[in-house]
Design an enzyme around this catalytic site. Structure first.
Site, PDB file in Angstrom:
ATOM      1  N   HIS A  34       0.842  -1.207   0.000  1.00  0.00           N
ATOM      2  CA  HIS A  34       0.000   0.000   0.000  1.00  0.00           C
ATOM      3  C   HIS A  34       0.877   1.257   0.000  1.00  0.00           C
ATOM      4  O   HIS A  34       0.672   2.171  -0.808  1.00  0.00           O
ATOM      5  CB  HIS A  34      -0.914  -0.031   1.229  1.00  0.00           C
ATOM      6  CG  HIS A  34      -1.809   1.161   1.385  1.00  0.00           C
ATOM      7  ND1 HIS A  34      -3.151   1.132   1.088  1.00  0.00           N
ATOM      8  CD2 HIS A  34      -1.553   2.422   1.812  1.00  0.00           C
ATOM      9  CE1 HIS A  34      -3.686   2.319   1.324  1.00  0.00           C
ATOM     10  NE2 HIS A  34      -2.730   3.138   1.774  1.00  0.00           N
ATOM     11  N   GLU A  35       1.865   1.295   0.867  1.00  0.00           N
ATOM     12  CA  GLU A  35       2.729   2.483   0.934  1.00  0.00           C
ATOM     13  C   GLU A  35       3.613   2.591  -0.318  1.00  0.00           C
ATOM     14  O   GLU A  35       3.880   3.697  -0.802  1.00  0.00           O
ATOM     15  CB  GLU A  35       3.581   2.465   2.200  1.00  0.00           C
ATOM     16  CG  GLU A  35       2.788   2.484   3.512  1.00  0.00           C
ATOM     17  CD  GLU A  35       1.807   3.640   3.641  1.00  0.00           C
ATOM     18  OE1 GLU A  35       1.963   4.661   2.943  1.00  0.00           O
ATOM     19  OE2 GLU A  35       0.853   3.506   4.441  1.00  0.00           O
ATOM     20  N   TYR A  83      -8.816   1.240   2.318  1.00  0.00           N
ATOM     21  CA  TYR A  83      -8.869   0.880   3.725  1.00  0.00           C
ATOM     22  C   TYR A  83      -9.866  -0.260   3.861  1.00  0.00           C
ATOM     23  O   TYR A  83     -10.174  -0.937   2.878  1.00  0.00           O
ATOM     24  CB  TYR A  83      -9.246   2.073   4.587  1.00  0.00           C
ATOM     25  CG  TYR A  83      -8.120   3.068   4.806  1.00  0.00           C
ATOM     26  CD1 TYR A  83      -6.840   2.823   4.349  1.00  0.00           C
ATOM     27  CD2 TYR A  83      -8.357   4.253   5.481  1.00  0.00           C
ATOM     28  CE1 TYR A  83      -5.815   3.730   4.566  1.00  0.00           C
ATOM     29  CE2 TYR A  83      -7.344   5.163   5.701  1.00  0.00           C
ATOM     30  CZ  TYR A  83      -6.078   4.902   5.241  1.00  0.00           C
ATOM     31  OH  TYR A  83      -5.084   5.805   5.459  1.00  0.00           O
ATOM     32  N   HIS A 119      -5.681   7.083  -2.585  1.00  0.00           N
ATOM     33  CA  HIS A 119      -6.545   6.049  -2.010  1.00  0.00           C
ATOM     34  C   HIS A 119      -7.733   5.739  -2.919  1.00  0.00           C
ATOM     35  O   HIS A 119      -8.394   6.644  -3.405  1.00  0.00           O
ATOM     36  CB  HIS A 119      -7.097   6.502  -0.656  1.00  0.00           C
ATOM     37  CG  HIS A 119      -6.104   6.386   0.449  1.00  0.00           C
ATOM     38  ND1 HIS A 119      -6.012   7.302   1.460  1.00  0.00           N
ATOM     39  CD2 HIS A 119      -5.151   5.468   0.690  1.00  0.00           C
ATOM     40  CE1 HIS A 119      -5.048   6.944   2.285  1.00  0.00           C
ATOM     41  NE2 HIS A 119      -4.499   5.838   1.835  1.00  0.00           N
ATOM     42  N   HIS A 135       1.532   4.338  -2.784  1.00  0.00           N
ATOM     43  CA  HIS A 135       1.566   5.797  -2.635  1.00  0.00           C
ATOM     44  C   HIS A 135       2.852   6.361  -3.250  1.00  0.00           C
ATOM     45  O   HIS A 135       2.820   7.320  -4.028  1.00  0.00           O
ATOM     46  CB  HIS A 135       1.508   6.181  -1.162  1.00  0.00           C
ATOM     47  CG  HIS A 135       0.134   6.125  -0.563  1.00  0.00           C
ATOM     48  ND1 HIS A 135      -0.986   6.590  -1.208  1.00  0.00           N
ATOM     49  CD2 HIS A 135      -0.297   5.660   0.643  1.00  0.00           C
ATOM     50  CE1 HIS A 135      -2.048   6.408  -0.424  1.00  0.00           C
ATOM     51  NE2 HIS A 135      -1.658   5.837   0.703  1.00  0.00           N
TER      52      HIS A 135
END
Ligand SMILES: [Zn+2]
Length: 414
Positions: free
Chosen positions: A214-215, A268, A224, A218
Site C-alpha cells: 500500500h505504501e 482501507y 486512495h 503511494h
C-alpha cells in the site's frame, strides 16, 4: 455477479492479508485519529506573511491543523514525526517547511486542490524516471525480519508490475525512497516522486505485505481508492469516521482509472469503510475483498500502466492456463473434479470470459468430505481475479457463467 450454490454452501471468504502466521494489520489500523484541539488559520483574514511567529510555529508543531486557503478551500493536516500528513498516511512535506508548503498551495488555482495535486504541487515531482523506484534503508535501520518483509513485498511488486515500474535497491541514487521504521501510524509515504530522498515509514508491528505494498503504491503515485470522487456509490465510511474529512474525504481532482476496485490494495477496510450492500454502477473485484488483498489488483496494475504507459505486465512465470467453453448458467471445474494438491502459499487465478458475459470465479478447497469455497471473485464483468493466501491442501477452480456463453481462459499462478 454472485452465484448462490445450491449444494455447496459458501464457506467464509478466506482471502487473507499478510503472510501465514502474520496477523493482517492493514495500514488504517494506524491512522493517527486521536482527537485533540485543532489549530485553525484562515488565510482570507490573515495572509501567511502576516502570521506572527507563534502561529507559524503552531503550523509546524500542532497535531491537528486546519488552514483555509484564499480560494476558500479548507486543508486539514496533522504533524506526525516531522511530516505534514493528510488523508491518514500521505505526506505533503516536512513540518518545518509548513509555511512554505502552505504558501505554494495558497497560490494554486481554486478547485485544483485534490490531495494528489496538493502533493505533487508541493513537491513539484511526479513520476519516477526510467520505470524505476530506487530504494534503500540505512544499515541497521531495519531488523532482519523487517528487511525480509520489505524484500518479500518488493519481490511481489516486481513479479506483478516490474515491467511497468520496478523497485530496485540503489542507495547511491539521487532520487530514492528510504524505508524507515516509525510510529504515529501503520505507515506513511509521499504520493509519487518528490525529488531527493523521501521517507516511506512502516511501524514496527505493520511489516506485512498489505501495508508495505500500500505504501509502495503511494510512493509510486497512487492515491486512495476509497477517496475517489465516486466512492459513495460503492462504499460507506464507518459511522465513527464520517465527520473526519481529514482522513476520509473525497478527492475529486485526483485521477482515476477504471471502475471502483474493491480488490485494490489502496483501499482501507472495516471499520473505517464498508462495502455498500447495493453498489451503484459498475465495479471491479469483490466487495468482500475490501482491504484484504495483499497484492496489487488487476485494477491497480492497469492504473499503474496508465501512470507509466508503454510498459507491459510480465506473464506469470510459474503459471498455467486452462481454457474451455461454457454455456449461460453452466459451471465447470479446473483442472478437474479432483482438483490439485498444493503445498501452500499465494495462489492466484485470473479468469477472462467472453466479452459482454458475466463469468465468475471461485476457489474451492477439499475438506476431506466436501468442496468448500474459500475465495471468490464475482464482479458483474467478464474478468475476475482471486489472490488467496492458501494453506496446504487440495484445491480446484470453479468457473460459473452467470450470463453469456463462450470461451474462457483461466491463468493460475502459484
Ligand atoms: Zn494510504
Amino acid at each position: 455477479m454472485k452465484h448462490t450454490f445450491a449444494l455447496l454452501p459458501l464457506a467464509t471468504l478466506a482471502l487473507l492479508a499478510g503472510c501465514a502466521g502474520q496477523a493482517p494489520l492493514p495500514e488504517g489500523a494506524a491512522l493517527n485519529l486521536q482527537g485533540g484541539p485543532t489549530f485553525r488559520v484562515d488565510l482570507r483574514e490573515t495572509p501567511l506573511n502576516a502570521l506572527d511567529a507563534a502561529a507559524r510555529t503552531r503550523l509546524s508543531q500542532d497535531t491537528a491543523v486546519e488552514v483555509t486557503l484564499r480560494s476558500g478551500t479548507a486543508l486539514m493536516y496533522r504533524n506526525v514525526a516531522g511530516h505534514i500528513v493528510v488523508d491518514g498516511d500521505m505526506l505533503l512535506g516536512r513540518s518545518e517547511d509548513a509555511a512554505e508548503v502552505l504558501a505554494r498551495l495558497d497560490k494554486a488555482p481554486a478547485g485544483s486542490l485534490g490531495t494528489q495535486s496538493l502533493s505533487r504541487f508541493a513537491a513539484g515531482g511526479g513520476n519516477w524516471a526510467n520505470r524505476t523506484v530506487p530504494y534503500f534503508w540505512k544499515q541497521g535501520a531495519l531488523t532482519a525480519t523487517q528487511a525480509a518483509a520489505v524484500n518479500a513485498a518488493v519481490e511481489r511488486w516486481n513479479a506483478q508490475a516490474g515491467a511497468t515500474l520496478r523497485w530496485v535497491w540503489n542507495p547511491g541514487a539521487t532520487h530514492k525512497v528510504e524505508f524507515v521504521v516509525g510510529g504515529g501510524g501503520c505507515g506513511s509515504s509521499y504520493v509519487g516522486a518528490i525529488g531527493g530522498t523521501q521517507p516511506l515509514t512502516i511501524a514496527p508491528n505493520c511489516f506485512n505485505n498489505s501495508t508495505i505494498i500500500h505504501e509502495m503504491g503511494h510512493a509510486s503515485g497512487f492515491h486512495h481508492e476509497h477517496q475517489r470522487c465516486d466512492r459513495d456509490n460503492y462504499i460507506t465510511v464507518g459511522s465513527a469516521y464520517v465527520g473526519d474529512t481529514t482522513n476520509f474525504g473525497r478527492t475529486c481532482s485526483a485521477y482515476t482509472h477504471g471502475p471502483y476496485d474493491y480488490d485494490s490494495v489502496m483501499n482501507y477496510f472495516p471499520p473505517y469503510i464498508y462495502a455498500r450492500s447495493q453498489p451503484v454502477g459498475t465495479y471491479n473485484g469483490s466487495p468482500g475483498n475490501l482491504g484484504k488483498v495483499p497484492d496489487l489488483s488487476r485494477g491497480d496494475l492497469f492504473a499503474l500502466q496508465a501512470i507509466y504507459p508503454g510498459g507491459t505486465t510480465p506473464p506469470p512465470t510459474t503459471g498455467r492456463t486452462y481454457t474451455g467453453t461454457l454455456g449461460s448458467g453452466a459451471a465447470t471445474v479446473q483442472p478437474g473434479s479432483s482438483g490439485f494438491s498444493y503445498a501452500g502459499g499465494t495462489l492466484k487465478g485470473a479468469l477472462t470470459g467472453p466479452a459482454g458475459s458475466d463469468f465468475d470465479l471461485y476457489l474451492q478447497r477439499w475438506s476431506g468430505s466436501a468442496w468448500g469455497t474459500v475465495a471468490q471473485s464475482t464482479s458483474p464483468g467478464h474478468t475476475e481475479a482471486i489472490t488467496s493466501a492458501a494453506g496446504a491442501g487440495t484445491y480446484r477452480w470453479y468457473i460459473y457463467s452467470y450470463s453469456g456463453s463462450g470461451a474462457y481462459s483461466l491463468v493460475e499462478t502459484k
